[in-house]
Write an enzyme that holds these catalytic residues in place. Sequence first.
Site, PDB file in Angstrom:
ATOM      1  N   CYS A 130      18.233 -18.648 -15.352  1.00 37.43           N
ATOM      2  CA  CYS A 130      17.713 -20.109 -14.986  1.00 37.43           C
ATOM      3  C   CYS A 130      17.970 -20.401 -13.708  1.00 37.43           C
ATOM      4  O   CYS A 130      19.185 -20.516 -13.132  1.00 37.43           O
ATOM      5  CB  CYS A 130      18.620 -21.322 -15.791  1.00 37.43           C
ATOM      6  SG  CYS A 130      18.230 -22.848 -15.207  1.00 37.43           S
ATOM      7  N   CYS A 133      19.212 -23.735 -12.371  1.00 41.97           N
ATOM      8  CA  CYS A 133      20.497 -23.980 -12.817  1.00 41.97           C
ATOM      9  C   CYS A 133      21.364 -23.292 -11.855  1.00 41.97           C
ATOM     10  O   CYS A 133      22.362 -23.713 -11.272  1.00 41.97           O
ATOM     11  CB  CYS A 133      21.231 -23.588 -14.008  1.00 41.97           C
ATOM     12  SG  CYS A 133      19.884 -24.128 -15.432  1.00 41.97           S
ATOM     13  N   ASP A 134      21.298 -22.169 -11.386  1.00 37.80           N
ATOM     14  CA  ASP A 134      22.157 -21.215 -10.711  1.00 37.80           C
ATOM     15  C   ASP A 134      21.654 -20.895  -9.416  1.00 37.80           C
ATOM     16  O   ASP A 134      22.618 -20.100  -8.511  1.00 37.80           O
ATOM     17  CB  ASP A 134      22.446 -19.810 -11.599  1.00 37.80           C
ATOM     18  CG  ASP A 134      22.925 -20.200 -12.826  1.00 37.80           C
ATOM     19  OD1 ASP A 134      23.781 -21.048 -12.948  1.00 37.80           O
ATOM     20  OD2 ASP A 134      22.797 -19.258 -13.808  1.00 37.80           O
TER      21      ASP A 134
END
Length: 303
Positions: A130, A133-134
């Site tokens: 992701c 997200c990261d």
Amino acid sequence: MYDITIIGAGVAGLTAAIYARRANKKVLVLEEKVCGGQIVETETIENYPASPSISGPELAKNIYAQARSFNPDFEYDKVEKIEEETDGFKIITDFDEYKTKTIIVAVGTDYRHLNLENEDALIGHGVSFCATCDGSLYKDKEVAVFGGGNSALYSALYLSNLAKKVTLIHRRNEFRADAALVEKIKNKSNVEFELEKVVEKLNMENKSLSSITLKDVKNGEEKELKISALFVEIGRVPTGNKIVENLVELDEDGYIKAGEDGKTSNPRIFAAGDCRAKSLRQIVTAAADGASSASSAINFLNQ
Ligand code: NAP
């Protein structure tokens, strides 16, 4: 006893909840993680009608708020088992049990893993599924994205605005992603391409990813690419369908066999969204599936 239990609160499940509640049915929505599903991890959505450019979380929030306004019951719980009974089903979750006359399965799909050595140990230590997200963990670093579909190219585009360099690795020399997106990526000066290559090895140092080994699919030659993170975007698999594998027919890839009306081989179970066998998996088709499956469940209950 619920009339309709919707398993999964992504776009398909939330849309089904809107339709089912507007028909005055007693509705339960069961969600294991967060409402919104896959779109929560999408930075920008440009192909949903009436929203020329909207972030995934914003669209998810809007659909969730709209569903909530019709007052279905929501429970955040993982479905462990579904038992068929004479008048419906018993759904057994981590914390509770629910009785329902019908079920709409809208569980979406999960990331396809590489199935390489070190992969599990490196998730969260340089291997991610992701980018939104990261990605911020790798600001000004060199990263790579593996895959050639819309998810991979959206991730590469997102990362190109954060990372120093993004290498996009794909097993063919043509992308599956939308042409407009491919064009955007090609115009990014810090994106490099490794086409007709696959990720062969994940190399680890001090418990973190240190480099990857790429293999040329044509001549088998290998080369090492030093990167801080690899974002894996090689499609998705319908692992969530396991909860109904003994109750409905699945196709050879594990997707639920159901037509556009959401009807499955079990008259009380309907399928909606990406977990259904279909040709186009998009937000707009997930929403349409939500409406169709709810309508089929409502018709079944009204018979
Ligand atoms: P996808 O469209 O199925 O693409 C998966 C990519 O991974 C393909 O390029 C495929 O290569 C490659 N791949 C598959 N298995 C592989 C393996 N074992 N090793 C190496 N490469 C592999 O999946 P996705 O990009 O996750 O998208 C899923 C669905 O969501 C699609 O329908 C997509 O259009 C949709 N989506 C839409 C948007 C949007 O429109 N905003 C955003 C994200 C996703 P090949 O091309 O060679 O098969």
